[in-house]
Design a protein around this motif. Structure first.
Motif, PDB file in Angstrom:
ATOM      1  N   LEU A  19     -11.527  66.539  67.071  1.00 30.65           N
ATOM      2  CA  LEU A  19     -10.932  65.812  65.631  1.00 30.65           C
ATOM      3  C   LEU A  19      -9.882  67.060  65.474  1.00 30.65           C
ATOM      4  O   LEU A  19      -9.954  68.159  65.574  1.00 30.65           O
ATOM      5  CB  LEU A  19     -11.829  66.007  64.820  1.00 30.65           C
ATOM      6  CG  LEU A  19     -13.084  64.969  64.902  1.00 30.65           C
ATOM      7  CD1 LEU A  19     -14.251  65.240  63.819  1.00 30.65           C
ATOM      8  CD2 LEU A  19     -12.556  63.422  64.849  1.00 30.65           C
ATOM      9  N   SER A  20      -8.982  66.771  64.595  1.00 30.71           N
ATOM     10  CA  SER A  20      -7.834  67.574  64.147  1.00 30.71           C
ATOM     11  C   SER A  20      -8.155  68.201  62.845  1.00 30.71           C
ATOM     12  O   SER A  20      -7.870  69.153  62.598  1.00 30.71           O
ATOM     13  CB  SER A  20      -6.466  66.709  63.896  1.00 30.71           C
ATOM     14  OG  SER A  20      -6.649  65.765  62.941  1.00 30.71           O
ATOM     15  N   HIS A  21      -9.118  67.373  62.134  1.00 33.99           N
ATOM     16  CA  HIS A  21      -9.589  68.016  60.712  1.00 33.99           C
ATOM     17  C   HIS A  21     -10.823  67.062  60.598  1.00 33.99           C
ATOM     18  O   HIS A  21     -11.282  65.945  61.237  1.00 33.99           O
ATOM     19  CB  HIS A  21      -8.690  67.989  59.581  1.00 33.99           C
ATOM     20  CG  HIS A  21      -8.396  66.662  59.188  1.00 33.99           C
ATOM     21  ND1 HIS A  21      -7.656  65.569  60.043  1.00 33.99           N
ATOM     22  CD2 HIS A  21      -8.883  65.790  58.245  1.00 33.99           C
ATOM     23  CE1 HIS A  21      -7.664  64.462  59.429  1.00 33.99           C
ATOM     24  NE2 HIS A  21      -8.477  64.339  58.356  1.00 33.99           N
ATOM     25  N   VAL A  22     -11.817  67.594  59.629  1.00 37.08           N
ATOM     26  CA  VAL A  22     -12.865  66.955  59.554  1.00 37.08           C
ATOM     27  C   VAL A  22     -12.991  66.903  57.670  1.00 37.08           C
ATOM     28  O   VAL A  22     -13.255  67.675  56.935  1.00 37.08           O
ATOM     29  CB  VAL A  22     -14.358  67.875  59.477  1.00 37.08           C
ATOM     30  CG1 VAL A  22     -15.433  67.056  59.276  1.00 37.08           C
ATOM     31  CG2 VAL A  22     -14.221  68.201  61.127  1.00 37.08           C
ATOM     32  N   PRO A  23     -12.646  65.499  57.138  1.00 36.42           N
ATOM     33  CA  PRO A  23     -12.739  65.317  55.872  1.00 36.42           C
ATOM     34  C   PRO A  23     -13.804  65.361  55.350  1.00 36.42           C
ATOM     35  O   PRO A  23     -15.047  65.401  55.653  1.00 36.42           O
ATOM     36  CB  PRO A  23     -12.154  63.669  55.864  1.00 36.42           C
ATOM     37  CG  PRO A  23     -12.322  63.390  57.095  1.00 36.42           C
ATOM     38  CD  PRO A  23     -12.504  64.353  57.906  1.00 36.42           C
ATOM     39  N   LEU A  24     -14.043  65.704  53.630  1.00 37.33           N
ATOM     40  CA  LEU A  24     -15.133  65.935  53.052  1.00 37.33           C
ATOM     41  C   LEU A  24     -15.887  64.681  52.918  1.00 37.33           C
ATOM     42  O   LEU A  24     -17.152  64.946  53.263  1.00 37.33           O
ATOM     43  CB  LEU A  24     -14.816  66.484  51.691  1.00 37.33           C
ATOM     44  CG  LEU A  24     -14.314  67.910  51.495  1.00 37.33           C
ATOM     45  CD1 LEU A  24     -13.742  68.086  49.877  1.00 37.33           C
ATOM     46  CD2 LEU A  24     -15.382  68.829  51.767  1.00 37.33           C
ATOM     47  N   PRO A  25     -15.629  63.329  52.707  1.00 35.23           N
ATOM     48  CA  PRO A  25     -16.489  62.271  53.002  1.00 35.23           C
ATOM     49  C   PRO A  25     -17.138  62.219  54.263  1.00 35.23           C
ATOM     50  O   PRO A  25     -18.264  61.664  54.248  1.00 35.23           O
ATOM     51  CB  PRO A  25     -15.495  61.296  52.828  1.00 35.23           C
ATOM     52  CG  PRO A  25     -14.314  61.495  52.168  1.00 35.23           C
ATOM     53  CD  PRO A  25     -14.226  63.083  52.661  1.00 35.23           C
ATOM     54  N   LEU A  26     -16.414  62.739  55.360  1.00 32.73           N
ATOM     55  CA  LEU A  26     -17.490  62.725  56.987  1.00 32.73           C
ATOM     56  C   LEU A  26     -18.412  63.896  56.852  1.00 32.73           C
ATOM     57  O   LEU A  26     -19.432  63.501  57.160  1.00 32.73           O
ATOM     58  CB  LEU A  26     -16.425  63.126  57.958  1.00 32.73           C
ATOM     59  CG  LEU A  26     -16.896  63.109  59.166  1.00 32.73           C
ATOM     60  CD1 LEU A  26     -17.656  61.854  59.702  1.00 32.73           C
ATOM     61  CD2 LEU A  26     -16.020  63.334  60.304  1.00 32.73           C
ATOM     62  N   LEU A  27     -18.122  64.862  56.270  1.00 35.88           N
ATOM     63  CA  LEU A  27     -19.122  66.012  56.073  1.00 35.88           C
ATOM     64  C   LEU A  27     -20.279  65.515  55.235  1.00 35.88           C
ATOM     65  O   LEU A  27     -21.403  65.899  55.648  1.00 35.88           O
ATOM     66  CB  LEU A  27     -18.564  67.227  55.454  1.00 35.88           C
ATOM     67  CG  LEU A  27     -17.304  67.859  56.334  1.00 35.88           C
ATOM     68  CD1 LEU A  27     -16.638  69.085  55.622  1.00 35.88           C
ATOM     69  CD2 LEU A  27     -18.110  68.621  57.700  1.00 35.88           C
ATOM     70  N   ALA A  28     -20.137  64.937  54.049  1.00 41.00           N
ATOM     71  CA  ALA A  28     -21.164  64.381  53.258  1.00 41.00           C
ATOM     72  C   ALA A  28     -21.869  63.200  53.936  1.00 41.00           C
ATOM     73  O   ALA A  28     -23.126  63.260  53.856  1.00 41.00           O
ATOM     74  CB  ALA A  28     -20.557  63.612  51.925  1.00 41.00           C
ATOM     75  N   GLN A  29     -21.446  62.636  54.924  1.00 42.10           N
ATOM     76  CA  GLN A  29     -22.104  61.699  55.621  1.00 42.10           C
ATOM     77  C   GLN A  29     -23.028  62.423  56.735  1.00 42.10           C
ATOM     78  O   GLN A  29     -23.852  61.987  57.132  1.00 42.10           O
ATOM     79  CB  GLN A  29     -21.388  60.664  56.406  1.00 42.10           C
ATOM     80  CG  GLN A  29     -20.787  59.555  55.545  1.00 42.10           C
ATOM     81  CD  GLN A  29     -19.683  58.560  56.442  1.00 42.10           C
ATOM     82  OE1 GLN A  29     -18.603  58.816  56.618  1.00 42.10           O
ATOM     83  NE2 GLN A  29     -20.336  57.499  56.684  1.00 42.10           N
ATOM     84  N   ILE A  30     -22.228  63.449  57.486  1.00 45.75           N
ATOM     85  CA  ILE A  30     -22.980  64.150  58.417  1.00 45.75           C
ATOM     86  C   ILE A  30     -24.370  64.790  57.943  1.00 45.75           C
ATOM     87  O   ILE A  30     -25.442  64.789  58.627  1.00 45.75           O
ATOM     88  CB  ILE A  30     -21.866  65.123  59.284  1.00 45.75           C
ATOM     89  CG1 ILE A  30     -20.819  64.379  59.968  1.00 45.75           C
ATOM     90  CG2 ILE A  30     -22.775  66.001  60.119  1.00 45.75           C
ATOM     91  CD1 ILE A  30     -20.041  65.328  60.359  1.00 45.75           C
ATOM     92  N   GLN A  31     -24.152  65.438  56.883  1.00 44.72           N
ATOM     93  CA  GLN A  31     -25.248  66.317  55.994  1.00 44.72           C
ATOM     94  C   GLN A  31     -26.477  65.239  55.966  1.00 44.72           C
ATOM     95  O   GLN A  31     -27.628  65.766  55.845  1.00 44.72           O
ATOM     96  CB  GLN A  31     -24.935  67.141  55.125  1.00 44.72           C
ATOM     97  CG  GLN A  31     -24.615  66.241  54.045  1.00 44.72           C
ATOM     98  CD  GLN A  31     -24.457  67.307  52.869  1.00 44.72           C
ATOM     99  OE1 GLN A  31     -23.908  68.086  52.863  1.00 44.72           O
ATOM    100  NE2 GLN A  31     -24.599  66.848  51.569  1.00 44.72           N
ATOM    101  N   ARG A  32     -26.267  63.810  55.901  1.00 41.34           N
ATOM    102  CA  ARG A  32     -27.312  62.959  55.615  1.00 41.34           C
ATOM    103  C   ARG A  32     -27.845  62.211  56.684  1.00 41.34           C
ATOM    104  O   ARG A  32     -28.955  61.816  56.570  1.00 41.34           O
ATOM    105  CB  ARG A  32     -26.864  61.914  54.292  1.00 41.34           C
ATOM    106  CG  ARG A  32     -26.521  62.519  53.253  1.00 41.34           C
ATOM    107  CD  ARG A  32     -26.341  61.472  52.010  1.00 41.34           C
ATOM    108  NE  ARG A  32     -25.327  60.516  52.367  1.00 41.34           N
ATOM    109  CZ  ARG A  32     -24.025  60.984  52.046  1.00 41.34           C
ATOM    110  NH1 ARG A  32     -23.808  61.446  50.861  1.00 41.34           N
ATOM    111  NH2 ARG A  32     -22.891  60.004  52.363  1.00 41.34           N
ATOM    112  N   ILE A  33     -27.152  62.082  57.981  1.00 42.11           N
ATOM    113  CA  ILE A  33     -27.940  61.477  58.816  1.00 42.11           C
ATOM    114  C   ILE A  33     -28.648  62.340  59.633  1.00 42.11           C
ATOM    115  O   ILE A  33     -28.808  63.536  59.589  1.00 42.11           O
ATOM    116  CB  ILE A  33     -26.853  61.117  59.699  1.00 42.11           C
ATOM    117  CG1 ILE A  33     -26.185  62.140  60.492  1.00 42.11           C
ATOM    118  CG2 ILE A  33     -25.801  60.010  59.006  1.00 42.11           C
ATOM    119  CD1 ILE A  33     -25.019  61.591  61.597  1.00 42.11           C
TER     120      ILE A  33
END
Length: 203
Positions: free
Chosen positions: A173-187
């Motif tokens: 990835l070129s960057h990791v957006p905050l909405p993606l990080l919010a998803q990752i921490q929940r799965i």
């Protein structure tokens, strides 16, 4: 990406049982760099138990001459504004932040992400996911006194930036957006690879 990492030191584990903050620190991160910080002891009029003094090094003499909690919380609220927040074990820090803001008639407007939850997904094989243990496990520099707010937010900032780089490298990835990080921490941890594979195909 613009975020603020925050950490409270307190007189106990739960504000619902009378614990109050003794110190807070926050660092601002813009485009991968720490650009500003806020730190202050504070006097909430509550005595610090001996075991907390031993853990943090913050004692009642230090607090006696610290600015009052309402002043510090007003300053903190001005510093963080509506910038997205990160904390290591955000459940703990969000409780104190929200209750202390409520005491001065304010309310948190932004999301608070959790570097602890994200670390469990980025480094599932780490022996523990305590902040200082993660710093040692990854091999990041550690300076200052653990369980002092400024040292802890600086370590959390290093961990956070390392996790972003880890995710970018692992999943191209070129960057990791905050909405993606919010998803990752929940799965679930075991679902991360599959989730990221689907995400990358659709990105």
């Amino acid at each position: 990406m613009h975020i603020i990492i925050i950490d409270f030191e307190t007189t106990g584990l739960s504000p619902q049982h009378g614990a109050r903050p003794t110190e807070v620190a926050a660092v601002r991160i813009k485009n991968g760099q720490i650009t500003d910080h806020y730190q202050s002891l504070m006097n909430a009029g509550v005595s610090i138990p001996a075991f907390i003094e031993n853990l943090t090094g913050i004692n009642n003499t230090m607090i006696r001459t610290a600015p009052p909690v309402h002043q510090v919380m007003h300053e903190l609220a001005e510093f963080i504004g509506d910038t997205p927040l990160v904390a290591h074990n955000a459940v703990f820090d969000s409780k104190f932040l929200d209750i202390e803001l409520a005491h001065i008639g304010l309310q948190r407007r932004q999301e608070m992400l959790c570097s602890l939850l994200l670390a469990r997904r980025c480094y599932p094989h780490a022996p523990t996911h305590k902040l200082t243990d993660l710093i040692k496990y990854i091999g990041l520099p550690s300076d200052g006194h653990a369980h002092r707010a400024l040292a802890d937010v600086q370590m959390t900032a290093r961990l956070w930036l390392h996790m972003l780089a880890h995710l970018c490298c692992t999943y191209h990835l070129s960057h990791v957006p905050l909405p993606l990080l919010a998803q990752i921490q929940r799965i679930p941890v075991h679902s991360l690879t599959r989730f990221m594979s689907h995400y990358c195909k659709g990105a």
